[in-house]
Write a protein that holds these residues in place. Structure first.
Motif, PDB file in Angstrom:
ATOM      1  N   ALA A 256     -71.820 133.043  -9.440  1.00  0.00           N
ATOM      2  CA  ALA A 256     -72.663 131.877  -9.738  1.00  0.00           C
ATOM      3  C   ALA A 256     -72.467 130.783  -8.696  1.00  0.00           C
ATOM      4  O   ALA A 256     -73.425 130.093  -8.330  1.00  0.00           O
ATOM      5  CB  ALA A 256     -72.341 131.349 -11.134  1.00  0.00           C
ATOM      6  N   ALA A 257     -71.242 130.597  -8.214  1.00  0.00           N
ATOM      7  CA  ALA A 257     -70.996 129.598  -7.173  1.00  0.00           C
ATOM      8  C   ALA A 257     -71.718 129.977  -5.886  1.00  0.00           C
ATOM      9  O   ALA A 257     -72.256 129.102  -5.176  1.00  0.00           O
ATOM     10  CB  ALA A 257     -69.497 129.457  -6.934  1.00  0.00           C
ATOM     11  N   GLU A 258     -71.726 131.256  -5.551  1.00  0.00           N
ATOM     12  CA  GLU A 258     -72.448 131.683  -4.350  1.00  0.00           C
ATOM     13  C   GLU A 258     -73.952 131.446  -4.490  1.00  0.00           C
ATOM     14  O   GLU A 258     -74.606 131.009  -3.540  1.00  0.00           O
ATOM     15  CB  GLU A 258     -72.147 133.153  -4.081  1.00  0.00           C
ATOM     16  N   ARG A 259     -74.509 131.713  -5.678  1.00  0.00           N
ATOM     17  CA  ARG A 259     -75.931 131.443  -5.889  1.00  0.00           C
ATOM     18  C   ARG A 259     -76.210 129.946  -5.848  1.00  0.00           C
ATOM     19  O   ARG A 259     -77.240 129.507  -5.313  1.00  0.00           O
ATOM     20  CB  ARG A 259     -76.377 132.008  -7.240  1.00  0.00           C
ATOM     21  N   TRP A 290     -65.758 115.731  -7.777  1.00  0.00           N
ATOM     22  CA  TRP A 290     -64.981 116.146  -6.616  1.00  0.00           C
ATOM     23  C   TRP A 290     -65.734 115.798  -5.343  1.00  0.00           C
ATOM     24  O   TRP A 290     -66.955 115.989  -5.264  1.00  0.00           O
ATOM     25  CB  TRP A 290     -64.728 117.658  -6.643  1.00  0.00           C
ATOM     26  N   LEU A 291     -65.012 115.286  -4.367  1.00  0.00           N
ATOM     27  CA  LEU A 291     -65.589 114.989  -3.054  1.00  0.00           C
ATOM     28  C   LEU A 291     -65.116 116.004  -2.039  1.00  0.00           C
ATOM     29  O   LEU A 291     -64.092 116.676  -2.216  1.00  0.00           O
ATOM     30  CB  LEU A 291     -65.187 113.582  -2.597  1.00  0.00           C
ATOM     31  N   HIS A 292     -65.856 116.114  -0.948  1.00  0.00           N
ATOM     32  CA  HIS A 292     -65.474 117.014   0.132  1.00  0.00           C
ATOM     33  C   HIS A 292     -65.689 116.281   1.450  1.00  0.00           C
ATOM     34  O   HIS A 292     -66.698 115.596   1.621  1.00  0.00           O
ATOM     35  CB  HIS A 292     -66.307 118.298   0.104  1.00  0.00           C
ATOM     36  N   PRO A 293     -64.746 116.394   2.389  1.00  0.00           N
ATOM     37  CA  PRO A 293     -64.926 115.703   3.681  1.00  0.00           C
ATOM     38  C   PRO A 293     -66.162 116.162   4.437  1.00  0.00           C
ATOM     39  O   PRO A 293     -66.757 115.378   5.173  1.00  0.00           O
ATOM     40  CB  PRO A 293     -63.634 116.042   4.442  1.00  0.00           C
ATOM     41  N   ARG A 294     -66.556 117.446   4.245  1.00  0.00           N
ATOM     42  CA  ARG A 294     -67.749 117.956   4.924  1.00  0.00           C
ATOM     43  C   ARG A 294     -68.803 118.339   3.890  1.00  0.00           C
ATOM     44  O   ARG A 294     -69.644 117.554   3.544  1.00  0.00           O
ATOM     45  CB  ARG A 294     -67.379 119.155   5.797  1.00  0.00           C
ATOM     46  N   TRP A 295     -68.768 119.570   3.392  1.00  0.00           N
ATOM     47  CA  TRP A 295     -69.663 120.021   2.342  1.00  0.00           C
ATOM     48  C   TRP A 295     -69.028 121.215   1.653  1.00  0.00           C
ATOM     49  O   TRP A 295     -68.168 121.900   2.200  1.00  0.00           O
ATOM     50  CB  TRP A 295     -71.044 120.369   2.898  1.00  0.00           C
ATOM     51  N   PHE A 296     -69.474 121.483   0.421  1.00  0.00           N
ATOM     52  CA  PHE A 296     -68.864 122.516  -0.409  1.00  0.00           C
ATOM     53  C   PHE A 296     -69.445 123.886  -0.079  1.00  0.00           C
ATOM     54  O   PHE A 296     -70.665 124.075  -0.086  1.00  0.00           O
ATOM     55  CB  PHE A 296     -69.110 122.225  -1.900  1.00  0.00           C
ATOM     56  N   SER A 297     -68.550 124.809   0.174  1.00  0.00           N
ATOM     57  CA  SER A 297     -68.922 126.212   0.249  1.00  0.00           C
ATOM     58  C   SER A 297     -68.660 126.852  -1.121  1.00  0.00           C
ATOM     59  O   SER A 297     -68.119 126.217  -2.029  1.00  0.00           O
ATOM     60  CB  SER A 297     -68.125 126.927   1.335  1.00  0.00           C
ATOM     61  N   ALA A 299     -66.489 129.140  -1.853  1.00  0.00           N
ATOM     62  CA  ALA A 299     -65.042 129.195  -2.085  1.00  0.00           C
ATOM     63  C   ALA A 299     -64.502 127.826  -2.497  1.00  0.00           C
ATOM     64  O   ALA A 299     -63.605 127.736  -3.350  1.00  0.00           O
ATOM     65  CB  ALA A 299     -64.334 129.687  -0.830  1.00  0.00           C
ATOM     66  N   ASP A 300     -65.031 126.754  -1.906  1.00  0.00           N
ATOM     67  CA  ASP A 300     -64.595 125.407  -2.283  1.00  0.00           C
ATOM     68  C   ASP A 300     -64.942 125.118  -3.740  1.00  0.00           C
ATOM     69  O   ASP A 300     -64.167 124.485  -4.464  1.00  0.00           O
ATOM     70  CB  ASP A 300     -65.248 124.367  -1.374  1.00  0.00           C
ATOM     71  N   VAL A 301     -66.110 125.539  -4.179  1.00  0.00           N
ATOM     72  CA  VAL A 301     -66.513 125.310  -5.569  1.00  0.00           C
ATOM     73  C   VAL A 301     -65.552 126.025  -6.524  1.00  0.00           C
ATOM     74  O   VAL A 301     -65.101 125.464  -7.525  1.00  0.00           O
ATOM     75  CB  VAL A 301     -67.960 125.792  -5.785  1.00  0.00           C
ATOM     76  N   VAL A 302     -65.219 127.277  -6.211  1.00  0.00           N
ATOM     77  CA  VAL A 302     -64.297 128.032  -7.063  1.00  0.00           C
ATOM     78  C   VAL A 302     -62.924 127.361  -7.095  1.00  0.00           C
ATOM     79  O   VAL A 302     -62.280 127.281  -8.148  1.00  0.00           O
ATOM     80  CB  VAL A 302     -64.194 129.487  -6.575  1.00  0.00           C
ATOM     81  N   ASP A 303     -62.471 126.874  -5.933  1.00  0.00           N
ATOM     82  CA  ASP A 303     -61.174 126.194  -5.883  1.00  0.00           C
ATOM     83  C   ASP A 303     -61.167 124.962  -6.778  1.00  0.00           C
ATOM     84  O   ASP A 303     -60.186 124.708  -7.503  1.00  0.00           O
ATOM     85  CB  ASP A 303     -60.856 125.796  -4.447  1.00  0.00           C
ATOM     86  N   ARG A 304     -62.247 124.169  -6.765  1.00  0.00           N
ATOM     87  CA  ARG A 304     -62.275 122.954  -7.585  1.00  0.00           C
ATOM     88  C   ARG A 304     -62.237 123.284  -9.065  1.00  0.00           C
ATOM     89  O   ARG A 304     -61.586 122.590  -9.851  1.00  0.00           O
ATOM     90  CB  ARG A 304     -63.526 122.138  -7.249  1.00  0.00           C
TER      91      ARG A 304
END
Length: 516
Positions: A256-259, A290-297, A299-304
């Motif tokens: 779902a995060a990838e979609r 949650w903030l990100h210095p660049r943008w969320f991938s 994998a970043d979404v799953v980590d959060r």
């Protein structure tokens, strides 16, 4: 037609903090009361009062800072419900919206029937005291909705807006300078202002005065400008049966995060602020931004999501029941063109972002910290370490960003700030002309002019002082006898040209920082 929800900032704030609306509540902005509940008004609290005066009038008053994003977000379901009943809805402000009366009047069989349908829909959503005003213009309809009285629906007959507005006070125009000047000229009501010749008003007060004159005369030329409904970019993942283990949840949301990220990419957008909402079978709901210095991938979404489930000192505690759903919301998006890789590859800054984010995904949210400037009175207190990608939190608990600025800290060091701040302050020696140690009396005055200084605290190696300034008192927690603290700060420049920030604490001089 204008639909208005009274005291909406109070209603939204009370719902966010899970408080009943009938409590004494005040929403403040810049130290002034922005809105208050009916119970607070019964105690004498009014809009525009200073917070301390409001607390003096209502000792049991509960005050909350105005959060415009939170107030606007809480009104979104009501706007969506009104758009389902009538198209072309204009949001006047949070808690108030307008529609063109012609369509609802034809569909519901009259203006009163349409207004009654709107109020019934709002009552289903939890607001039972909403009001509807109908008039020829937007300004007159807004005043009809807001006019005090027992009627929840007030319809001004067609062509009667000037007579309806005539006895109302000038302050309703919300033009402070114009209202003050007209008051000095003896004009007290909208009708008296509307009686002035339009050409003379335009010549004397310019275009803003002409627009205010048109509103006062009931010939408001403004039309209802419908909003463009925002496209909500979110993904909801449900679990049946509910999941208890974190690894199961993170594995289940990966696709779902990838979609979620792929849909943003297809729309040429990237997510820079993500809201994760987690619900349990007990009805609990935990939400975090949650903030990100660049943008969320992906994998970043799953980590959060994983970090939010694990909990920690800077995150809400982990949930105590199986998880039934995870909701991902792209709170802030940006054009992907602004985040494209450069022609010659990624720059050093992007590689740093990628490396730190990768390390953070391995060691955890609080495993990678970055230094930032927070709130405080001394340079040491203003050194704050925050997790990579998060906002800076001051000692007062308020988030600080470039848009919000910093909270006031009476007694804090003014700029320019010292460049070298000692991790542990150093004992130093500051002496006067006769060799005695410089002290500060109860009146905040030095017992002698500083002439020599030793950065080691020893009497050997004293250097002459070329210039000095101070002292400046710093008093902390004066109301608590045990935790109170009183310092005296002095700035000195020694013979080598080095500038120092010194502090007198309990009879001992300390070097807190150096100006390089």
């Amino acid at each position: 037609m204008v639909v208005w929800c009274p005291d909406w900032p109070v209603v939204a704030t009370a719902a966010f903090h899970r408080l009943p609306v009938d409590e004494r509540i005040a929403v403040t902005d810049k130290g002034l009361v922005f809105a208050c509940s009916a119970a607070a008004r019964a105690d004498g609290v009014r809009r525009g009062l200073r917070l301390r005066e409001a607390q003096a009038r209502s000792p049991r008053l509960r005050d909350f800072a105005l959060d415009t994003v939170q107030v606007a977000r809480a009104f979104e379901p009501f706007i969506a419900a009104l758009e389902e009943m009538s198209p072309n809805v204009q949001v006047v402000q949070a808690g108030s919206c307008a529609v063109r009366a012609r369509g609802p009047r034809r569909f519901y069989g009259g203006e009163h029937a349409a207004a009654l349908a709107f109020l019934e829909r709002f009552a289903e959503l939890g607001v039972t005291d909403a009001r509807v005003g109908v008039a020829d213009g937007l300004f007159a309809a807004d005043q009809a909705a807001r006019l005090p009285g027992v009627d929840l629906i007030r319809i001004v007959p067609e062509g009667s807006s000037p007579e309806f507005l005539a006895p109302l006070p000038l302050q309703l125009l919300q033009e402070e300078e114009l209202s003050l000047l007209l008051w000095r000229l003896g004009i007290r009501t909208l009708g008296e202002f509307a009686a002035l010749p339009a050409a003379d008003v335009r010549a004397r007060f310019g275009e803003p005065g002409a627009r205010a004159h048109a509103r006062a005369a009931g010939v408001d030329p403004r039309l209802v400008v419908p909003r463009v409904p925002p496209q909500l970019r979110e993904s909801v993942i449900g679990f049946e049966p509910p999941l208890e283990r974190i690894d199961q949840i993170t594995f289940s949301i990966r696709a779902a995060a990838e979609r979620f990220v792929a849909e943003l990419t297809h729309a040429r957008l990237v997510c820079t602020e993500l809201v994760v909402e987690i619900g349990t079978e007990r009805g609990e709901s935990r939400e975090r931004s949650w903030l990100h210095p660049r943008w969320f991938s992906a994998a970043d979404v799953v980590d959060r999501v994983r970090w939010q489930l694990q909990g920690g000192s800077a995150i809400e505690s982990a949930l105590s029941a199986p998880v039934t759903r995870v909701r991902l919301i792209a709170e802030t998006v940006d054009d992907s063109a602004a985040h494209e890789t450069g022609l010659w590859g990624s720059g050093s800054e992007e590689r740093v972002h990628h490396g730190l984010s990768r390390v953070q995904s391995i060691v955890g949210h609080e495993g990678v910290l970055t230094a930032a400037v927070g709130g405080g009175r001394s340079p040491r207190e203003r050194q704050v370490l925050v997790p990579w990608g998060d906002r800076v939190e001051t000692r007062a608990g308020r988030a600080v960003s470039g848009r919000e600025g910093t909270v006031p800290w009476p007694g804090s060091l003014p700029p320019p700030l010292p460049t070298t701040v000692f991790e542990l302050r150093r004992p130093v020696l500051l002496v006067a002309a006769r060799g005695e140690s410089v002290e500060v009396d109860e009146r905040g005055e030095l017992n002698g002019e500083p002439v020599r200084f030793s950065e080691t605290g020893a009497s050997q190696g004293l250097r002459a002082i070329e210039a000095w300034a101070g002292p400046w008192p710093v008093v902390e927690r004066w109301w608590d006898a045990r935790a109170s603290r009183r310092l005296q700060r002095v700035q000195v420049v020694d013979a080598d040209g080095s500038a120092w920030l010194l502090a007198l604490d309990d009879g001992q001089w300390w070097a807190e920082a150096r100006y390089d």
